[in-house]
Design an enzyme around this catalytic site. Structure first.
Site, PDB file in Angstrom:
ATOM      1  N   ARG A  15       0.800  -1.232   0.000  1.00  0.00           N
ATOM      2  CA  ARG A  15       0.000   0.000   0.000  1.00  0.00           C
ATOM      3  C   ARG A  15       0.822   1.267   0.000  1.00  0.00           C
ATOM      4  O   ARG A  15       0.573   2.182  -0.768  1.00  0.00           O
ATOM      5  CB  ARG A  15      -0.896   0.072   1.250  1.00  0.00           C
ATOM      6  CG  ARG A  15      -2.265  -0.446   1.064  1.00  0.00           C
ATOM      7  CD  ARG A  15      -2.737  -0.976   2.380  1.00  0.00           C
ATOM      8  NE  ARG A  15      -1.824  -2.036   2.777  1.00  0.00           N
ATOM      9  CZ  ARG A  15      -1.948  -3.295   2.390  1.00  0.00           C
ATOM     10  NH1 ARG A  15      -2.956  -3.660   1.675  1.00  0.00           N
ATOM     11  NH2 ARG A  15      -1.072  -4.214   2.750  1.00  0.00           N
ATOM     12  N   THR A  16       1.784   1.343   0.906  1.00  0.00           N
ATOM     13  CA  THR A  16       2.445   2.630   1.071  1.00  0.00           C
ATOM     14  C   THR A  16       3.181   3.001  -0.218  1.00  0.00           C
ATOM     15  O   THR A  16       3.044   4.104  -0.732  1.00  0.00           O
ATOM     16  CB  THR A  16       3.397   2.611   2.290  1.00  0.00           C
ATOM     17  OG1 THR A  16       2.638   2.181   3.411  1.00  0.00           O
ATOM     18  CG2 THR A  16       3.969   3.975   2.574  1.00  0.00           C
ATOM     19  N   LYS A  56      25.342  -3.481  -1.692  1.00  0.00           N
ATOM     20  CA  LYS A  56      26.807  -3.376  -1.861  1.00  0.00           C
ATOM     21  C   LYS A  56      27.432  -2.603  -0.702  1.00  0.00           C
ATOM     22  O   LYS A  56      28.621  -2.333  -0.696  1.00  0.00           O
ATOM     23  CB  LYS A  56      27.122  -2.619  -3.160  1.00  0.00           C
ATOM     24  CG  LYS A  56      26.589  -3.278  -4.407  1.00  0.00           C
ATOM     25  CD  LYS A  56      26.980  -2.419  -5.611  1.00  0.00           C
ATOM     26  CE  LYS A  56      26.356  -2.929  -6.881  1.00  0.00           C
ATOM     27  NZ  LYS A  56      26.486  -1.946  -7.964  1.00  0.00           N
ATOM     28  N   ARG A  95      11.267   4.081   2.983  1.00  0.00           N
ATOM     29  CA  ARG A  95      10.957   3.132   4.066  1.00  0.00           C
ATOM     30  C   ARG A  95      12.214   2.358   4.397  1.00  0.00           C
ATOM     31  O   ARG A  95      12.961   1.951   3.491  1.00  0.00           O
ATOM     32  CB  ARG A  95       9.854   2.173   3.635  1.00  0.00           C
ATOM     33  CG  ARG A  95       9.692   1.012   4.602  1.00  0.00           C
ATOM     34  CD  ARG A  95       8.464   0.207   4.339  1.00  0.00           C
ATOM     35  NE  ARG A  95       7.261   0.937   4.707  1.00  0.00           N
ATOM     36  CZ  ARG A  95       6.051   0.390   4.770  1.00  0.00           C
ATOM     37  NH1 ARG A  95       5.893  -0.882   4.482  1.00  0.00           N
ATOM     38  NH2 ARG A  95       5.003   1.099   5.112  1.00  0.00           N
ATOM     39  N   HIS A 103       5.304   6.073  11.431  1.00  0.00           N
ATOM     40  CA  HIS A 103       4.771   5.887  10.076  1.00  0.00           C
ATOM     41  C   HIS A 103       3.822   7.063   9.817  1.00  0.00           C
ATOM     42  O   HIS A 103       2.602   6.898   9.802  1.00  0.00           O
ATOM     43  CB  HIS A 103       4.052   4.539   9.989  1.00  0.00           C
ATOM     44  CG  HIS A 103       3.706   4.086   8.612  1.00  0.00           C
ATOM     45  ND1 HIS A 103       3.738   4.929   7.507  1.00  0.00           N
ATOM     46  CD2 HIS A 103       3.308   2.873   8.145  1.00  0.00           C
ATOM     47  CE1 HIS A 103       3.379   4.235   6.436  1.00  0.00           C
ATOM     48  NE2 HIS A 103       3.117   2.994   6.796  1.00  0.00           N
TER      49      HIS A 103
HETATM   50  C1  NCD Z   1       1.789  -0.885   8.206  1.00  0.00           C
HETATM   51  C2  NCD Z   1       3.293  -0.711   8.332  1.00  0.00           C
HETATM   52  O1  NCD Z   1       4.017  -0.919   7.357  1.00  0.00           O
HETATM   53  O2  NCD Z   1       3.706  -0.369   9.429  1.00  0.00           O
HETATM   54  N1  NCD Z   1       1.365  -1.095   6.891  1.00  0.00           N
HETATM   55  C3  NCD Z   1       1.124  -0.035   6.082  1.00  0.00           C
HETATM   56  O3  NCD Z   1       1.984   0.757   5.798  1.00  0.00           O
HETATM   57  N2  NCD Z   1      -0.130   0.142   5.675  1.00  0.00           N
HETATM   58  C4  NCD Z   1       1.224  -1.871   9.147  1.00  0.00           C
HETATM   59  C5  NCD Z   1       1.773  -3.269   9.133  1.00  0.00           C
HETATM   60  O4  NCD Z   1       2.670  -3.608   8.356  1.00  0.00           O
HETATM   61  O5  NCD Z   1       1.259  -4.059   9.933  1.00  0.00           O
END
Ligand code: NCD
Length: 306
Positions: free
Chosen positions: A51-52, A80, A101, A129
């Site tokens: 999703r993100t 690397k 991320r 997040h």
């Molecule tokens: C969450 C995350 O990555 O922290 N997912 C997301 O970004 N929608 C929640 C999760 O992974 O449980």
């Protein structure tokens, strides 16, 4: 130049403006369809995501911009031994904005210090997040009509769940917020959140173990997945993973206007039989995530649409 590392990087007024922009985008998508023409978003993901990453990419494409990036550490020069600081200096030559991320807490912050472009923390380890929080706030504001005077139950892995940590930070700034923290003993919120965030700001909260005992009082139930990848041993994960399963019987104990949220991915913690309940908001939440990320990209790139 501004970055987004934590929801607190935005004041309540800025947040309000951003959510209002997201709602305008929802209502008038055409107005924004060319707003980022000629601009590029880089997605640098050192940890898995559906999703993100894709919602960032969809957001930039909806704004008429383009996207580039990598979806795992293995497919980047991190394998690397390149540092995030060097990587971001390079990415700054290719793109106008970056969503990052990383499994290590603080890595996007380190990157932002060497970056020539705005960096958005798209999740750093078990820490924060912020764009999931923006998604959650837009969902709550759109479906409940307010961000104040709410009783919010946070259920599941409150120790490692970064979405929960960011959401608590963001919501304590609104009046009349109460939390019910529902978790097994081993997965309670970290003590810095209990002491330095909740107690220090006199935010009412309760910690309970049984979902059945709490669900009837809630305006919002925020379910979370047990964060398998952050456990030190598999046995503990197996013991914890099915601790909570929200099903129809438990939903019968909830208010008629309670909403159920989940950042997703869901594993077993919400039974699929709940998906058809009108109070299930977790798939709507995904759609709000695109609007709010569009609003965030416009804000950080300082693009005004009249
Ligand atoms: C969450 C995350 O990555 O922290 N997912 C997301 O970004 N929608 C929640 C999760 O992974 O449980």
């Amino acid at each position: 130049m501004r970055h987004l590392m934590s929801p607190l990087d935005l004041s309540v007024e800025e947040l309000d403006k951003l959510l209002t922009l997201a709602t305008d985008i929802e209502k008038n998508p055409q107005k924004y369809a060319h707003a980022c023409e000629g601009k590029k978003l880089a997605t640098c993901f050192y940890e898995p995501s559906t999703r993100t990453r894709l919602s960032f990419e969809a957001a930039m494409l909806n704004l008429g911009g383009r996207v580039l990036g990598f979806a795992s550490a293995d497919s980047s020069s991190a394998s690397k031994g390149e540092s995030v600081s060097d990587t971001i200096r390079v990415i700054s030559c290719y793109a106008d904005i970056c969503a990052m991320r990383h499994p290590k807490e603080g890595a996007p912050l380190v990157a932002s210090q060497k970056s020539g472009i705005p960096v958005i923390n798209a999740g750093d380890g078990g820490h924060q997040h912020p764009t999931q929080t923006l998604t959650d706030l837009l969902t709550i504001r759109s479906l409940k009509g307010r961000l104040d005077n709410l009783t919010i139950g946070l259920c599941g892995d409150l120790k490692f769940g970064r979405t929960v940590h960011s959401l608590i930070h963001a919501l304590i700034r609104y009046p009349g917020i109460k939390f019910v923290l529902i978790s097994p003993e081993e997965l309670r919120v970290p003590s810095y959140i209990r002491e330095d965030v909740l107690k220090k700001n006199n935010i009412p909260f309760q910690e309970v173990e049984r979902l059945e005992d709490a669900i009837g009082d809630l305006d919002i139930l925020y379910m979370t997945r047990v964060q398998k990848e952050r456990f030190f041993n598999e046995e503990d994960y197996i013991r914890m993973k099915d601790f909570y399963i929200l099903n129809k019987a438990k939903m019968d104990l909830a208010k008629d206007d309670m909403i159920v949220m989940h950042p997703l991915p869901r594993v077993n913690e919400i039974s699929v039989e709940v998906d058809d309940d009108p109070r299930a908001a977790y798939f709507k939440q995904v759609q709000y995530g695109v609007y709010v990320r569009m609003a965030l990209i416009l804000t950080l790139l300082e693009v005004e649409v009249c």
